[in-house]
Design an enzyme around this catalytic site. Structure first.
Site, PDB file in Angstrom:
ATOM      1  N   GLY A 214       0.875  -1.182   0.047  1.00  0.00           N
ATOM      2  CA  GLY A 214      -0.017  -0.078  -0.129  1.00  0.00           C
ATOM      3  C   GLY A 214       0.596   1.201   0.001  1.00  0.00           C
ATOM      4  O   GLY A 214       1.996   0.952  -0.289  1.00  0.00           O
ATOM      5  N   ASN A 215       0.309   2.340   0.378  1.00  0.00           N
ATOM      6  CA  ASN A 215       1.069   3.557   0.333  1.00  0.00           C
ATOM      7  C   ASN A 215       0.483   4.350   1.555  1.00  0.00           C
ATOM      8  O   ASN A 215      -0.552   3.843   2.429  1.00  0.00           O
ATOM      9  CB  ASN A 215       0.980   4.444  -0.650  1.00  0.00           C
ATOM     10  N   ARG A 216       0.996   5.722   1.781  1.00  0.00           N
ATOM     11  CA  ARG A 216       0.578   6.587   2.870  1.00  0.00           C
ATOM     12  C   ARG A 216      -0.519   7.382   2.742  1.00  0.00           C
ATOM     13  O   ARG A 216      -0.855   8.302   3.509  1.00  0.00           O
ATOM     14  CB  ARG A 216       1.798   7.384   3.383  1.00  0.00           C
TER      15      ARG A 216
END
Length: 419
Positions: A214-216
């Site tokens: 995923g990412n932030r």
């Protein structure tokens, strides 16, 4: 949020006589904790729901309802003249009707005739009352006077009833109030009838039943765009991945997805019926080629290599669909680019190159990194146009940035509605 002592503003919070009056306590607390000077002016009916002691304790100021209180101070004039923002919540059908025709039969309505600051009405009433032609005419009148009338939320109402007319979330009311103090003309009602589809949040590509890539991304900027567009009159749908938002914006349809492939399918389908498409989601560039059916165990030999495949370029795909006629040619497409500088160029250099590759109408370029853009309450960047113009987006709240982006979008939909 404003820090105590910084840019202290004077806010008039008018409280109408509806069951949702208790929720306004959270709005008052937001403003006071932000360091603002809050004066609460309830209608007499509002005090049937929440007592004056509660409002006084939360605001730190005395509460009165009639024009004959504090006569020596001429309160019905001074309160309005001194306000930097007026928030009316809940704005009942009766209260908006009286405000629309300029009645001054209590301290609140009299004060509203003297304010020259932004006025934000947050309606709350049963669906039938909201939809009644008289109420809609009063709302149109208030907007013509320069007030902002929020679109109410849908959900549980008094008793067993449900539908549109629920008071918007107190945090949303406060956010829009803060926006109007940043920029008084941030929410013109200029997108009525425009169908807007926005992607928000991050995608998650599963590795096994419990792990993912995923990412932030928090989804805050995408939801800020949805919130501002809905309050400017647009019909808004958000296709949302992983977000940190506590609730859905009032008047917005939210569709949940998880992966980049799901996002691509949903955006392509909904873009065919949209006037404006905004790709604000942070889409994973890669996904595992296979997903383990059970949790990957830690072995003595260490982790096995993860083979990755490239995810579809959703923004580029939407532009190609428009070129090939699967999306109407007049559909406005807006992209986002989260960039960092490197040895090949700065953030803006990479943004310009990306605009050329993607072919969208507008591209919002953000510098990302620790404490920048992802998960923060504020944002900054540039808005690049396919015509070659470049507009700096100064640091401000994400809702303020959303308003500035929508100003540019609105110029590409000149008649307010393409189809």
């Amino acid at each position: 949020m404003t820090t105590p002592g910084a840019s202290r503003r004077r806010i008039l919070v008018g409280v109408g006589g509806g069951i949702a009056a208790y929720k306004v306590c959270s709005v008052i607390r937001h403003f006071t904790e932000a360091g603002h000077d809050v004066r609460v002016v309830p209608t007499p009916a509002a005090l049937e729901f929440v007592g004056s002691a509660t409002f006084e304790a939360l605001s730190g100021n005395p509460v009165t309802t009639g024009v004959f209180s504090d006569v020596d101070q001429v309160a019905h004039v001074r309160l309005g003249q001194g306000a930097d923002l007026a928030v009316i919540a809940p704005a009942t059908a009766d209260l908006m009707a009286r405000a629309a025709v300029g009645r001054a039969d209590d301290l609140l309505t009299a004060s509203l005739l003297t304010v020259r600051c932004p006025v934000l009405f947050a309606p709350a009433m049963h669906t039938e009352m909201w939809e009644h032609p008289a109420t809609q005419a009063n709302i149109a009148t208030l907007r013509s006077h320069g007030s902002t009338v929020m679109t109410p939320a849908s959900g549980r109402l008094t008793g067993a009833d449900s539908g549109r007319g629920r008071l918007p979330d107190p945090q949303e009311i406060a956010l829009l109030g803060e926006l109007l103090m940043e920029r008084a003309d941030a929410l013109p009602y200029d997108l009525a009838g425009v169908r807007v589809v926005i992607s928000a949040g991050g995608t998650r590509e599963p590795l096994d039943p419990v792990r993912f890539l995923g990412n932030r991304s928090s989804g805050k900027q995408g939801f800020a765009l949805a919130r501002a567009a809905a309050q400017r009159g647009a019909q808004v749908t958000v296709v949302a991945g992983s977000t940190a938002e506590p609730g859905d914006p009032a008047g917005v349809e939210v569709v949940r997805i998880a992966t980049a492939t799901e996002l691509a399918d949903e955006m392509t389908k909904r873009a065919a019926e949209a006037d404006v498409v905004i790709m604000a989601a942070a889409v994973a560039d890669f996904r595992p080629t296979s997903v383990a059916e059970s949790k990957i165990k830690k072995g003595a030999a260490g982790p096995a290599p993860i083979e990755l495949a490239t995810n579809p370029d959703i923004l580029r795909g939407l532009v190609e669909s428009r070129t090939e006629g699967r999306i109407p040619a007049e559909t406005v497409i807006v992209g986002f680019a989260a960039e960092t500088g490197d040895e090949h160029g700065g953030v803006l250099d990479h943004g310009r190159a990306k605009l050329g590759r993607k072919g969208c109408d507008l591209l919002v370029v953000n510098a990302v990194g620790e404490g920048k853009a992802f998960g923060t309450e504020d944002n900054t960047g540039w808005l690049l146009s396919s015509t070659g113009s470049e507009t700096a987006l100064p640091l401000g709240s994400k809702t303020l940035m959303a308003s500035r982006i929508l100003d540019q979008v609105r110029t590409l939909v000149p008649d307010g509605r393409r189809r």
